[in-house]
Design a protein around this motif. Structure first.
Motif, short mmCIF file in Angstrom:
data_model
loop_
_atom_site.label_atom_id
_atom_site.label_comp_id
_atom_site.label_asym_id
_atom_site.label_seq_id
_atom_site.Cartn_x
_atom_site.Cartn_y
_atom_site.Cartn_z
N ILE A 1 44.17 69.65 62.89
CA ILE A 1 43.62 69.26 61.70
C ILE A 1 43.19 69.93 61.03
O ILE A 1 41.79 70.75 61.70
N GLY A 2 42.73 70.24 59.86
CA GLY A 2 42.20 71.42 58.54
C GLY A 2 42.87 71.57 57.56
O GLY A 2 43.71 71.04 56.82
N THR B 1 47.93 68.05 59.54
CA THR B 1 47.38 67.76 58.69
C THR B 1 45.44 68.02 58.55
O THR B 1 44.98 68.67 59.18
N GLY B 2 45.45 67.60 57.43
CA GLY B 2 44.22 67.24 56.76
C GLY B 2 43.46 66.50 55.71
O GLY B 2 44.15 65.66 55.65
N TRP B 3 41.97 66.33 56.14
CA TRP B 3 41.81 65.51 55.04
C TRP B 3 42.10 65.60 53.55
O TRP B 3 41.92 64.09 53.30
N ALA B 4 42.30 66.60 53.06
CA ALA B 4 42.72 66.89 52.02
C ALA B 4 44.14 65.93 51.52
O ALA B 4 44.71 64.80 50.29
N GLN B 5 45.13 66.77 52.35
CA GLN B 5 46.34 65.64 52.76
C GLN B 5 46.54 64.17 52.91
O GLN B 5 47.19 62.79 52.23
N LEU C 1 35.29 62.71 62.40
CA LEU C 1 36.06 63.27 61.53
C LEU C 1 37.84 63.47 61.20
O LEU C 1 38.40 62.98 60.56
N ASP C 2 37.98 64.36 62.73
CA ASP C 2 39.23 64.48 63.11
C ASP C 2 39.36 63.15 63.15
O ASP C 2 40.73 63.21 63.35
N ALA D 1 43.11 61.82 61.78
CA ALA D 1 44.59 61.18 62.60
C ALA D 1 44.72 60.18 62.07
O ALA D 1 45.92 59.37 62.34
N LEU D 2 44.08 59.52 61.99
CA LEU D 2 44.19 57.93 62.19
C LEU D 2 44.85 57.19 60.42
O LEU D 2 45.53 57.07 60.19
#
Length: 471
Positions: free
Chosen positions: A387-388, A418-422, A452-453, A457-458
């Protein structure tokens, strides 16, 4: 660090300020908002919804409610089966059930603290993960336990968790927004209400009510009475937030305008968590690798059958601390010929909507993100994380750095599969969309944590199921 610009200049030009720069009474503060009742003498006596007591009960007593709601039915079933209390397996099951309820509550409470946390959507997956892990521990340790006792308690606790989550949505703590300066950027509605007048807020403080919060642009040049009110509210235990904290919670983004010294907290984010995150990445990739090898072979064969060319696509990306690395993924597009210049490389690196280069199996892999799985090897090498911020092709990264200030700051953490923006925006390549994506990346960097990670993931599971943002 990276922060927004001060709002002193805005205050000078604000129509609500006097010639000396002191704020006059803004029009929106001349009357009380919905939820403020007044006595016959005109004094404010209530600025929060009448459900305040219910909100207090739900927020403060949520864990006891869950424990009672989960354990009481289990004990009742145990007794109906004619078993003696504290018989074989009773104590072990009771302790494991209680611990599972507490862990599940704690995880959901931590997730709730982040922007765009759809709390109700995560009750079932989080509880399933926690209770499943508890049963696995029981099995590995070969502890005596009662399956019926545990399952009844887990089912009851999940049902109570759903009920409390629904209840919380309707009784969130009111946030009163003082709409001077840039605090006007906050969207009003729900728990976010326009603040009443100074006199009304003072009366509210004196009433002793604490179930609310005050939000203001603390960089704005407020008058002495307002600044005195902020201090009094803080001393009374009423939270006083800078508008940026609420704006970030609403949008999940951190807006950037210039470098300063304290908004992101540290140029090296969350120093204590980063080594732990790297350890989790490495161990998880190591555990997943044996299961992935067979799947990789099958997928590679399907890619080769679907279209001519290599099964894998290797591209130079810009990663951790601005270093380039060779990222590997399954090929989802038809191969193209050699590229002549930087402009061609940039256009080739962009994925357009309904791109005709995408193969049949490639489209499915992009929707389900299966094409990213070989990046487990990049994780093992320390080039990536699960995640990042997503790594960009070098040609695109160089272009974005020319167009967007502080773009390179996103490289301060390892890029992710995967990441927060995606999970919030999807796949984008245009500069205007990249600016929005950059703000999501900065939110992640600022708030990076285990919770947050887990939230990312969820959300990733939901994205995989729905195909959101795929191109």
């Amino acid at each position: 660090m990276i922060v927004s610009s001060d709002t002193t200049a805005e205050a000078k030009n604000d129509p609500s300020t006097s010639s000396e720069g002191r704020p006059t009474q803004p029009p929106h503060l001349s009357s009380s908002p919905a939820g403020v009742e007044k006595s016959e003498g005109g004094e404010a006596v209530n600025v929060v919804p009448p459900e305040l007591f219910s909100a207090f009960m739900v927020r403060r007593l949520e864990l006891p409610f869950l424990l009672v709601g989960g354990i009481a039915p289990s004990i009742a079933v145990w007794r109906l089966q004619g078993r003696a209390l504290f018989g074989e397996g009773f104590t072990e099951t009771l302790l494991m059930l209680s611990l599972s309820i507490a862990v599940s509550w704690y995880v959901l409470d931590r997730l709730r603290a982040h922007a765009k946390a759809r709390h109700l959507s995560y009750v079932m997956p989080v509880n399933t993960l926690v209770y499943g892990s508890a049963l696995s521990v029981i099995a590995l340790m070969r502890l005596p336990y009662s399956a019926s006792f545990f399952l009844v308690g887990a089912t009851s606790a999940i049902a109570v968790s759903f009920i409390l989550a629904v209840r919380r949505r309707g009784i969130m703590k009111p946030h009163l927004i003082l709409l001077n300066g840039r605090a006007s950027e906050i969207r009003l509605g729900g728990q976010y209400l326009a603040a009443p007048s100074l006199d009304d807020l003072t009366a509210l403080l004196q009433s002793g009510r604490r179930g609310w919060a005050l939000v203001a642009d603390l960089h704005y040049y407020h008058s002495a009475p307002w600044e005195r009110l902020f201090a009094q509210a803080s001393l009374a235990g009423v939270p006083v937030y800078h508008f940026r904290q609420i704006a970030e919670m609403q949008t999940g983004q951190v807006k950037i305008t210039h470098l300063s010294e304290n908004e992101l907290g540290s140029l090296i984010p969350n120093v204590t968590y980063m080594p732990f995150k790297r350890l989790i990445d490495f161990l998880a990739a190591l555990l997943l690798l044996p299961f992935c090898v067979v799947a990789f072979a099958i997928i590679a064969l399907l890619v080769k059958i679907d279209s001519p060319g290599s099964a894998f696509f290797i591209q130079e990306r810009v990663g951790f601390r601005g270093r380039t690395f060779r990222m590997i993924k399954f090929r989802t597009m038809r191969q193209t010929g050699p590229l002549e210049d930087a402009q061609d490389s940039r256009e080739d690196a962009m994925t357009r909507t309904d791109d005709d280069r995408i193969t049949r199996i490639g489209r499915f892999m992009r929707q389900t993100r299966i094409d990213e799985l070989p990046q487990i090897f990049n994780i093992l090498k320390g080039e990536m994380s699960f995640i990042g911020p997503r790594p960009e092709a070098r040609s695109l990264a160089e272009w974005y750095e020319e167009e967007l200030p502080f773009y390179s700051y996103r490289h301060i953490v390892r890029p992710g599969i995967t990441g927060w923006a995606q999970v919030n925006q999807g796949h984008v390549t245009d500069v205007t969309d990249i600016l929005s994506k950059l703000r999501f990346d900065f939110y992640y960097i600022k708030n990076i944590s285990l919770w947050l990670d887990l939230l990312v993931a969820l959300k990733t599971v939901r994205v995989i199921v729905t195909g959101l943002g795929a191109k």
